[in-house]
Motif scaffolding. Structure first.
Motif, mmCIF file in Angstrom:
data_model
loop_
_atom_site.group_PDB
_atom_site.id
_atom_site.type_symbol
_atom_site.label_atom_id
_atom_site.label_comp_id
_atom_site.label_asym_id
_atom_site.label_seq_id
_atom_site.Cartn_x
_atom_site.Cartn_y
_atom_site.Cartn_z
ATOM 1 N N ARG A 58 -2.042 8.323 13.720
ATOM 2 C CA ARG A 58 -0.846 9.052 13.246
ATOM 3 C C ARG A 58 0.394 8.280 13.668
ATOM 4 O O ARG A 58 0.653 8.075 14.843
ATOM 5 N N THR A 59 1.155 7.836 12.685
ATOM 6 C CA THR A 59 2.400 7.134 12.932
ATOM 7 C C THR A 59 3.473 7.765 12.040
ATOM 8 O O THR A 59 3.182 8.642 11.223
ATOM 9 N N LYS A 60 4.674 7.294 12.168
ATOM 10 C CA LYS A 60 5.748 7.812 11.320
ATOM 11 C C LYS A 60 5.402 7.613 9.850
ATOM 12 O O LYS A 60 5.640 8.490 9.016
ATOM 13 N N ARG A 61 4.796 6.474 9.528
ATOM 14 C CA ARG A 61 4.455 6.188 8.139
ATOM 15 C C ARG A 61 3.311 7.069 7.651
ATOM 16 O O ARG A 61 3.349 7.581 6.527
ATOM 17 N N THR A 62 2.281 7.250 8.475
ATOM 18 C CA THR A 62 1.069 7.941 8.011
ATOM 19 C C THR A 62 1.124 9.457 8.145
ATOM 20 O O THR A 62 0.234 10.142 7.657
ATOM 21 N N GLU A 63 2.142 9.978 8.800
ATOM 22 C CA GLU A 63 2.190 11.425 9.030
ATOM 23 C C GLU A 63 2.092 12.222 7.735
ATOM 24 O O GLU A 63 1.528 13.314 7.704
ATOM 25 N N ILE A 64 2.622 11.666 6.651
ATOM 26 C CA ILE A 64 2.581 12.361 5.361
ATOM 27 C C ILE A 64 1.140 12.603 4.905
ATOM 28 O O ILE A 64 0.851 13.573 4.194
ATOM 29 N N LEU A 65 0.200 11.757 5.336
ATOM 30 C CA LEU A 65 -1.201 11.929 4.950
ATOM 31 C C LEU A 65 -1.815 13.190 5.554
ATOM 32 O O LEU A 65 -2.835 13.683 5.073
ATOM 33 N N TYR A 66 -1.204 13.696 6.619
ATOM 34 C CA TYR A 66 -1.709 14.891 7.290
ATOM 35 C C TYR A 66 -1.010 16.163 6.811
ATOM 36 O O TYR A 66 -1.261 17.248 7.318
ATOM 37 N N SER A 67 -0.153 16.020 5.825
ATOM 38 C CA SER A 67 0.612 17.166 5.328
ATOM 39 C C SER A 67 -0.216 17.967 4.327
ATOM 40 O O SER A 67 -1.381 17.658 4.059
ATOM 41 N N ASP A 68 0.394 18.991 3.752
ATOM 42 C CA ASP A 68 -0.252 19.739 2.685
ATOM 43 C C ASP A 68 -0.559 18.806 1.514
ATOM 44 O O ASP A 68 0.152 17.820 1.283
ATOM 45 N N ALA A 72 3.465 13.174 -2.732
ATOM 46 C CA ALA A 72 3.430 11.724 -2.910
ATOM 47 C C ALA A 72 3.451 11.015 -1.568
ATOM 48 O O ALA A 72 4.178 11.404 -0.647
ATOM 49 N N TYR A 73 2.644 9.982 -1.459
ATOM 50 C CA TYR A 73 2.683 9.064 -0.326
ATOM 51 C C TYR A 73 3.011 7.682 -0.890
ATOM 52 O O TYR A 73 2.189 7.067 -1.553
ATOM 53 N N VAL A 74 4.239 7.243 -0.655
ATOM 54 C CA VAL A 74 4.698 5.950 -1.176
ATOM 55 C C VAL A 74 4.955 5.028 0.009
ATOM 56 O O VAL A 74 5.707 5.368 0.913
ATOM 57 N N TYR A 75 4.290 3.876 0.003
ATOM 58 C CA TYR A 75 4.494 2.932 1.096
ATOM 59 C C TYR A 75 4.844 1.548 0.554
ATOM 60 O O TYR A 75 4.668 1.250 -0.627
ATOM 61 N N PHE A 76 5.354 0.721 1.461
ATOM 62 C CA PHE A 76 5.867 -0.610 1.135
ATOM 63 C C PHE A 76 4.880 -1.643 1.676
ATOM 64 O O PHE A 76 4.439 -1.535 2.830
ATOM 65 N N ILE A 77 4.487 -2.641 0.875
ATOM 66 C CA ILE A 77 3.548 -3.660 1.334
ATOM 67 C C ILE A 77 4.124 -5.056 1.149
ATOM 68 O O ILE A 77 4.877 -5.319 0.219
ATOM 69 N N TYR A 78 3.746 -5.934 2.061
ATOM 70 C CA TYR A 78 4.142 -7.353 2.023
ATOM 71 C C TYR A 78 5.659 -7.535 1.985
ATOM 72 O O TYR A 78 6.142 -8.609 1.626
ATOM 73 N N GLY A 79 6.397 -6.498 2.355
ATOM 74 C CA GLY A 79 7.843 -6.592 2.318
ATOM 75 C C GLY A 79 8.416 -6.741 0.933
ATOM 76 O O GLY A 79 9.582 -7.104 0.762
ATOM 77 N N LEU A 80 7.588 -6.441 -0.091
ATOM 78 C CA LEU A 80 8.000 -6.686 -1.474
ATOM 79 C C LEU A 80 7.751 -5.518 -2.420
ATOM 80 O O LEU A 80 8.552 -5.266 -3.318
ATOM 81 N N TYR A 81 6.613 -4.833 -2.257
ATOM 82 C CA TYR A 81 6.136 -3.913 -3.292
ATOM 83 C C TYR A 81 5.856 -2.512 -2.746
ATOM 84 O O TYR A 81 5.543 -2.339 -1.568
ATOM 85 N N ALA A 141 7.712 -0.642 -12.804
ATOM 86 C CA ALA A 141 8.053 -0.186 -14.153
ATOM 87 C C ALA A 141 8.621 1.219 -14.166
ATOM 88 O O ALA A 141 9.510 1.529 -14.962
ATOM 89 N N TYR A 142 8.114 2.078 -13.271
ATOM 90 C CA TYR A 142 8.522 3.480 -13.269
ATOM 91 C C TYR A 142 9.493 3.802 -12.137
ATOM 92 O O TYR A 142 9.761 4.966 -11.851
ATOM 93 N N LEU A 143 10.006 2.755 -11.514
ATOM 94 C CA LEU A 143 11.039 2.891 -10.479
ATOM 95 C C LEU A 143 10.606 3.875 -9.388
ATOM 96 O O LEU A 143 11.339 4.783 -9.006
ATOM 97 N N ILE A 144 9.396 3.651 -8.893
ATOM 98 C CA ILE A 144 8.843 4.474 -7.811
ATOM 99 C C ILE A 144 9.036 3.740 -6.495
ATOM 100 O O ILE A 144 8.573 2.604 -6.339
ATOM 101 N N ASP A 145 9.738 4.377 -5.561
ATOM 102 C CA ASP A 145 9.955 3.759 -4.255
ATOM 103 C C ASP A 145 9.872 4.816 -3.159
ATOM 104 O O ASP A 145 9.502 5.963 -3.412
#
Length: 203
Positions: A58-68, A72-81, A141-145
């Motif tokens: 459980r970290t600040k980033r993953t806490e959303i996975l433990y929610s109801d 949406a769980y949106v994360y950033f990878i490779y500093g790019l995407y 394409a769908y401007l999801i961040d």
């Protein structure tokens, strides 16, 4: 019709299967963008070394996975995407479904301009397939961040999921992509896609 919250209150594997053919809706820039979900992957924290919440992490980033479920769980990878996931199962059970690919259903010129700065009719066949045939590509394409992280997908808003009448397709079940580090979990058959769909990232 927007998919009800209870739809998500199940195993990520079941939800990943059942999300195929459903419609991702993104309201942005005064437009309503729609895309059919054609490829998904399941992640289950309790047993899955590829999951961000493996072994109860459980970290600040993953806490959303433990929610109801149903957010949406949106994360950033490779500093790019960015990558867009749907949180599933009960509260405090860390599971999610990665949306790996969608088939655009409308606003073709808009998403073409976002991705390539061209009109849809100017795109090559390869560019058309590459519009949304991967988790980061569909987010571009769908401007999801990360601004959408935690948004409720069962209520109309900036992003949500809708039912679809389409269910006449064959589902392929196979290994997930890009998780060779995950030891035995790399062999789990937890990726699902609509057979013969042009927008699937890898067949």
């Amino acid at each position: 019709m927007i998919i009800d919250k209870e739809f998500y209150n199940r195993s990520a594997i079941d939800v990943a299967n059942d999300l195929l053919g459903k419609v991702l809706v993104r309201e942005v820039d005064g437009r309503i963008l729609k895309g059919k979900i054609v490829e998904t992957e399941s992640y289950i924290g309790a047993i899955d070394k590829a999951c961000h919440a493996y072994n109860g992490r459980r970290t600040k980033r993953t806490e959303i996975l433990y929610s109801d479920c149903g957010v949406a769980y949106v994360y950033f990878i490779y500093g790019l995407y960015h990558c867009f996931n749907v949180v599933t199962n009960e509260k405090d059970v860390a599971e999610a479904v990665l949306i790996r690919a969608i088939e655009p259903l409308n606003e073709f010129d808009y998403i073409s301009r976002v991705r390539y700065k061209k009109q849809f009719k100017e795109l090559s066949k390869t560019q058309i397939k590459n519009l949304t045939n991967g988790p980061s590509k569909l987010c571009l394409a769908y401007l999801i961040d990360k601004d959408l992280n935690g948004d409720k997908l069962y209520e109309q808003g900036k992003i949500y999921l809708e039912e679809s009448e389409e269910n006449d397709f064959e589902i392929v079940k196979t290994k997930r992509i890009g998780i060779d580090y995950a030891e035995e979990a790399k062999d789990f058959l937890w990726r699902f896609y609509i057979k013969d769909n042009d927008f699937v990232s890898k067949k």
